[in-house]
Design an enzyme around this catalytic site. Structure first.
Site, PDB file in Angstrom:
ATOM      1  N   GLY A   1       0.845  -1.197   0.000  1.00  0.00           N
ATOM      2  CA  GLY A   1       0.000   0.000   0.000  1.00  0.00           C
ATOM      3  C   GLY A   1       0.872   1.235   0.000  1.00  0.00           C
ATOM      4  O   GLY A   1       2.077   1.163   0.234  1.00  0.00           O
TER       5      GLY A   1
ATOM      6  N   GLY B   1       0.859   5.853   0.531  1.00  0.00           N
ATOM      7  CA  GLY B   1       0.192   7.092   0.913  1.00  0.00           C
ATOM      8  C   GLY B   1       0.992   8.274   0.411  1.00  0.00           C
ATOM      9  O   GLY B   1       1.871   8.135  -0.464  1.00  0.00           O
ATOM     10  N   THR B   2       0.722   9.452   0.953  1.00  0.00           N
ATOM     11  CA  THR B   2       1.386  10.679   0.501  1.00  0.00           C
ATOM     12  C   THR B   2       2.884  10.638   0.752  1.00  0.00           C
ATOM     13  O   THR B   2       3.688  11.055  -0.087  1.00  0.00           O
ATOM     14  CB  THR B   2       0.786  11.902   1.222  1.00  0.00           C
ATOM     15  OG1 THR B   2      -0.632  11.882   1.061  1.00  0.00           O
ATOM     16  CG2 THR B   2       1.341  13.196   0.642  1.00  0.00           C
TER      17      THR B   2
ATOM     18  N   LYS C   1       7.631   0.022   6.156  1.00  0.00           N
ATOM     19  CA  LYS C   1       7.087   1.318   5.741  1.00  0.00           C
ATOM     20  C   LYS C   1       8.263   2.215   5.356  1.00  0.00           C
ATOM     21  O   LYS C   1       9.090   2.564   6.198  1.00  0.00           O
ATOM     22  CB  LYS C   1       6.282   1.937   6.877  1.00  0.00           C
ATOM     23  CG  LYS C   1       5.616   3.255   6.548  1.00  0.00           C
ATOM     24  CD  LYS C   1       4.752   3.707   7.727  1.00  0.00           C
ATOM     25  CE  LYS C   1       4.032   5.009   7.452  1.00  0.00           C
ATOM     26  NZ  LYS C   1       3.154   5.398   8.587  1.00  0.00           N
TER      27      LYS C   1
ATOM     28  N   ASP D   1      -6.912   8.733  13.825  1.00  0.00           N
ATOM     29  CA  ASP D   1      -7.123   8.415  12.403  1.00  0.00           C
ATOM     30  C   ASP D   1      -7.685   7.002  12.281  1.00  0.00           C
ATOM     31  O   ASP D   1      -7.241   6.208  11.441  1.00  0.00           O
ATOM     32  CB  ASP D   1      -5.823   8.545  11.619  1.00  0.00           C
ATOM     33  CG  ASP D   1      -6.048   8.550  10.098  1.00  0.00           C
ATOM     34  OD1 ASP D   1      -7.205   8.804   9.668  1.00  0.00           O
ATOM     35  OD2 ASP D   1      -5.098   8.280   9.351  1.00  0.00           O
TER      36      ASP D   1
END
Length: 416
Positions: A21, A23-24, A44, A137
């Site tokens: 995955g 993200g920004t 990550k 979040d």
């Protein structure tokens, strides 16, 4: 993502493989430790050049929090490293993917599954809040599952997490709009209880397949949250559609399922106007379900009568098959019990017994006229069993609904 010339970053101790995955600021890769056990992890990879001052602070807070906590329902940070281009968070690998995909592939979750997940999420949040940590979040995409089979929930992605005492207040927007507490959406101060709103939205999405306040802008989201209009479920929308199409049986079943969710809300809703709106809905669904029940009962009687000649022919052709004869006799007993109309539970149990045996016999039956008749008979019996099951559940839902309506009136909650 894996286009021509694509390659993950290099890390001495690990082999990085496919992306899980992105993200920004970061991409998460599946990886293997090179030495010893070939342990599987998720890494990550945060691109340093993409970070601004606020995102650096968030990343440092995320590392600080995850390095100091260990809980079975929170994803584990095993280590972190960095080089000239990236910061690497080496995380526990969760083979079950995220809760968002889990819900999407099943459309909606059974209540017993949602209950287990919510208990696990509650355990993780209590652990965090006892240490003055707010996630800020919470959403299905940030909740991972340990494995595809018998998954254990793992709370992940602490990029917006903050140390917050119960009396602390913040005003910076954090999180994803559809799951934000109203205080954030309305740009007011919020505290650690903001996580609890997100939990409610996640539970709704698990049960109904989508968030309750799906919106295209902050303004639309705020308007929906502030509205007194009761949230309609997909079950009700689908029930109305089936009703308009003339599919009485499907509409009856869907209204019954909707009542299972609306009736408990009568007990727990404290706002008088919302309670009255729910009460009106319950009355409406009970009334329409009772009308549909009459139509469905008449239709099913026709189905039984239509099946009689074929059923008798099948019995005649089954004389050389003792097991088939016995299973058909149980089915006849179920039909007789149902026609008596005294105990649907007994009739349903007999239907289920006969169907269990007939399905096994169908699998072994060679092609031919008897197989065709047996297949048709099983379909008829299954339709009858499903109808009875709905009847039983509908009576329970109607009884609960009427009791809840009476109780809400007795408790003095009726609007003057």
């Amino acid at each position: 993502m894996a286009g021509a010339g694509w390659a993950p970053p290099r890390l001495d101790e690990f082999i990085l493989t496919e992306p899980l995955g992105s993200g920004t600021y970061a991409t998460v890769y599946k990886a293997y430790r090179k030495r010893d056990t070939r342990e599987v992890v998720a890494i990550k990879c945060v691109n340093k050049r993409s970070l601004n001052r606020a995102s650096v602070e968030n990343l440092l807070t995320e590392i600080e929090i995850l390095k100091t906590i260990r809980h079975p329902n929170i994803v584990e940070l095993k280590d972190f490293q960095w080089d000239s281009d990236h910061i690497y968070l080496i995380m526990e690998f969760c083979a079950g993917g995220d809760l968002s995909r889990f819900i999407r592939t099943r459309r909606m979750l059974p209540e017993k599954v949602a209950r287990v997940f919510l208990q696990q999420l509650a355990c993780a949040l209590k652990f965090l809040h006892d240490r003055n940590i707010s996630h800020l979040d919470l959403k299905p995409q940030n909740i991972l599952l340990s494995s595809p089979e018998n998954p254990q929930l793992k709370l992940a992605d602490f990029g917006f997490a903050q140390y917050m005492s119960p009396w602390d207040e913040k005003h910076v927007l954090r999180g994803s709009p559809l799951y934000m507490a109203p205080e954030m959406v309305c740009r007011q101060h919020y505290d650690s209880r903001a996580d609890l709103w997100s939990v409610g939205v996640i539970l709704y999405e698990a049960l109904f397949g989508k968030p309750p306040f799906a919106s295209r802008s902050f303004a639309e989201l705020e308007e929906k949250i502030r509205s007194d209009r009761a949230v309609e479920t997909d079950l009700v929308v689908e029930a109305v559609r089936k009703d308009q199409e003339g599919d009485a049986s499907a509409a009856f079943s869907l209204y019954r399922k909707a009542l299972e969710y609306f009736v408990p809300a009568l007990h727990y809703e404290s706002d008088a106007r919302r309670k009255e709106a729910i009460r009106a809905k319950v009355r409406q669904y009970i009334s329409r379900a009772e009308e549909l029940k009459v139509l469905v009962t008449s239709s099913n009687k026709n189905l039984l009568e239509k099946g009689n000649p074929a059923r008798e022919l099948l019995k005649e052709m089954a004389k050389d098959k003792p097991r088939l004869c016995a299973a058909l006799e149980v089915a006849s007993a179920a039909i007789a019990k149902e026609e008596e109309g005294r105990d649907d539970s007994d009739a349903l149990e007999l239907y289920q017994q006969s169907l269990g045996e007939l399905l096994l016999l169908l699998a072994a039956e060679p092609a031919g006229r008897r197989r065709e008749l047996l297949h048709a008979e099983i379909q008829t019996l299954m339709a009858r069993a499903e109808y009875l099951k709905d009847q039983i559940k509908m009576r329970e839902a109607q009884s609960m609904g009427k009791e809840a309506l009476a109780e809400s009136v007795r408790s003095g909650c009726t609007l003057q």
